[in-house]
Design a protein around this motif. Sequence first.
Motif, mmCIF file in Angstrom:
data_model
loop_
_atom_site.group_PDB
_atom_site.id
_atom_site.type_symbol
_atom_site.label_atom_id
_atom_site.label_comp_id
_atom_site.label_asym_id
_atom_site.label_seq_id
_atom_site.Cartn_x
_atom_site.Cartn_y
_atom_site.Cartn_z
ATOM 1 N N SER A 1 0.796 -0.963 -0.107
ATOM 2 C CA SER A 1 -0.307 0.113 -0.225
ATOM 3 C C SER A 1 0.879 1.725 -0.235
ATOM 4 C CB SER A 1 -0.814 0.229 0.907
ATOM 5 O OG SER A 1 -0.024 -0.002 1.994
ATOM 6 N N ALA A 2 1.949 1.135 0.853
ATOM 7 C CA ALA A 2 3.102 2.130 0.160
ATOM 8 C C ALA A 2 3.986 1.979 1.192
ATOM 9 C CB ALA A 2 2.400 3.745 1.450
ATOM 10 N N VAL A 3 5.082 2.541 1.274
ATOM 11 C CA VAL A 3 6.537 2.374 1.661
ATOM 12 C C VAL A 3 6.523 3.399 2.791
ATOM 13 C CG1 VAL A 3 8.813 2.513 1.591
ATOM 14 C CG2 VAL A 3 7.575 0.873 0.313
ATOM 15 N N HIS A 4 6.906 3.401 3.577
ATOM 16 C CA HIS A 4 7.173 4.620 4.910
ATOM 17 C C HIS A 4 8.748 4.573 5.009
ATOM 18 C CE1 HIS A 4 2.521 5.174 5.171
ATOM 19 N NE2 HIS A 4 2.469 3.706 5.626
ATOM 20 N N ILE A 5 9.111 5.392 4.948
ATOM 21 C CA ILE A 5 11.038 6.423 5.830
ATOM 22 C C ILE A 5 10.805 6.918 6.796
ATOM 23 C CG2 ILE A 5 12.797 7.022 4.288
ATOM 24 C CD1 ILE A 5 11.194 4.297 2.919
ATOM 25 N N TRP A 6 11.453 6.397 7.978
ATOM 26 C CA TRP A 6 11.219 6.577 9.055
ATOM 27 C C TRP A 6 12.656 7.215 9.703
ATOM 28 C CZ3 TRP A 6 7.156 6.950 11.595
ATOM 29 C CH2 TRP A 6 5.729 6.644 11.361
ATOM 30 N N THR A 7 12.757 8.306 9.448
ATOM 31 C CA THR A 7 14.032 8.690 9.969
ATOM 32 C C THR A 7 14.112 9.782 10.593
ATOM 33 O OG1 THR A 7 15.588 10.566 8.320
ATOM 34 C CG2 THR A 7 13.033 10.801 7.664
ATOM 35 N N ASP A 8 14.905 11.043 10.200
ATOM 36 C CA ASP A 8 14.627 11.977 11.636
ATOM 37 C C ASP A 8 14.469 13.138 11.427
ATOM 38 O OD1 ASP A 8 17.084 12.398 10.334
ATOM 39 O OD2 ASP A 8 18.781 12.323 11.613
ATOM 40 N N VAL A 9 13.434 13.427 10.327
ATOM 41 C CA VAL A 9 13.451 14.623 10.047
ATOM 42 C C VAL A 9 12.369 14.358 9.254
ATOM 43 C CG1 VAL A 9 15.627 16.253 9.258
ATOM 44 C CG2 VAL A 9 14.372 14.226 7.432
ATOM 45 N N ASP A 10 11.171 15.727 9.624
ATOM 46 C CA ASP A 10 9.490 15.108 9.618
ATOM 47 C C ASP A 10 9.195 15.439 7.980
ATOM 48 O OD1 ASP A 10 6.841 15.225 9.508
ATOM 49 O OD2 ASP A 10 6.866 17.466 10.574
ATOM 50 N N GLY A 11 9.882 14.908 7.494
ATOM 51 C CA GLY A 11 9.413 14.961 5.862
ATOM 52 C C GLY A 11 10.451 15.189 4.750
ATOM 53 N N ILE A 12 10.077 15.874 3.442
ATOM 54 C CA ILE A 12 11.511 16.442 2.219
ATOM 55 C C ILE A 12 11.540 17.827 3.143
ATOM 56 C CG2 ILE A 12 11.795 16.967 0.196
ATOM 57 C CD1 ILE A 12 10.618 14.169 -0.003
ATOM 58 N N LEU A 13 12.835 18.878 3.337
ATOM 59 C CA LEU A 13 12.071 20.067 3.371
ATOM 60 C C LEU A 13 12.121 20.936 1.982
ATOM 61 C CD1 LEU A 13 14.166 20.333 6.274
ATOM 62 C CD2 LEU A 13 11.777 20.102 6.470
#
Length: 468
Positions: A223-235
């Motif tokens: 359904s989707a790939v969730h890339i969990w990182t240390d920033v809130d999305g693409i800036l």
Amino acid sequence: MSGPAVFKFGGTSLGDAERIGDVAALIADVEAPPVVVVSAPAGLTETLVEIAQEGPRPGGISDSAGDGTTLAREALERMPRDLARRVGGEALQDEVARLVLDRLEAFDRHTPGDESARDDLLAVGEDVAVRLLKAALDRRGIRAAVVDARVVVRTDDGFGSAAPDIDAIHATTRAHLLPLVSSGTVPVVQGFVGGTADGRTTTLGRGGSDLSATLIGAALSSSAVHIWTDVDGILTGDPRWVDRPRSLDVVGFEEAVELAWFGARVLHAGAAKHAVAHRLPVRIRSTFAPERPGTLILAERWGGPDIAAVACKRSVALIQVRSRPSAIEYGFLAEVFGTLAELRTPVDLVATSHTSTAFTIDENADLRALGDALDRVAEVEVRRGLSTVTVVGRGLLREPGFAARVFQTVAFTSVHLISQATDSSLSFLVDDAEAERLVRRLHLVLIEGRGARQQPQGDDRDSVEGAV
């Protein structure tokens, strides 16, 4: 019907015992079991790279004189062991300590020329990570199983940057992961790591865990790939350089590929391309603020022309190639790019004329080998210490006045090369020393100051009063 979601957690999300516990809690809150892909805990991969670059030591740690690599080896034995004790107690500590020591000993005694030994060493960070996260999930009563990526992510034998075998991965993921998900079990898989058909360890290159996640997601029709990182999305810009970056709600796949390729390190460029090819939705989210939606990357982003972000890629080299006077008119570019293909050298920007071409590559590539190979067919000049600054958006060629605003803003900067192949990006190759100022000016003019039309004042090249 969509397959299970894929959650990928980066190294900062697994940097200490508390963070690993937070990741386990996040997974526990998901209604349907996701497939989980993990990177090595923060700092571990850098330590492994340092050891691998130094090469094997038949005597191990004792065969040294207290240099930096010895410290790296000591850190490699200490860091994962201590982390394992805090996450899973003495039993997990002993298991991880033995895993690391066995891998170091195997690397130190490997046969020269065995290219898989380095990849086997580099993979130990992810091998540790899957054990840590499974232990944290077990503590929460969440059924989890480690599934070895060497079995699931089948690749060729291009050690260090292996190419995935898409057809094989489609079969292996469905055979090994879907039954677990169907039974309510969370599969935990190493990112970055793969395996050849004969069982040797490979790695997918720097940042390859994102690619692992999209390979698995596409194979499972997720359904989707969730890339969990240390920033809130693409800036919209690098927060170290611009004053008011904002998180983008939605970007299109083509924009995501351009951003990933030209310096926005939130998503691996190969992962973005694979998601594009399979129209696989990707969401970039922060492990430290899981309640926020982050950035959704979709196949299409509808609407009129829009500028999304300004990105910068450091450590770029410019290769200028000119045909010799005696060369025939046709076949010159074929020889040049055939040489690049033989050396497996990826190219960023390209500009050509009748008798010459110029292109940019990563400065960390083997420039000497490339220069020697190209010198057989043309005159070659190599320039280092450069950066690519790229404006990324949607419909840039269709936006009235866009080019005028950009070029007037860039007028204060010496530019070595300009490239615009699509209406999603416009790139400028500049000296490293100019890159930060140019990013700041472009972000201020194109994103922060849309609509204003004032000129920069005097010689102030570090600020722009409003949009040009």
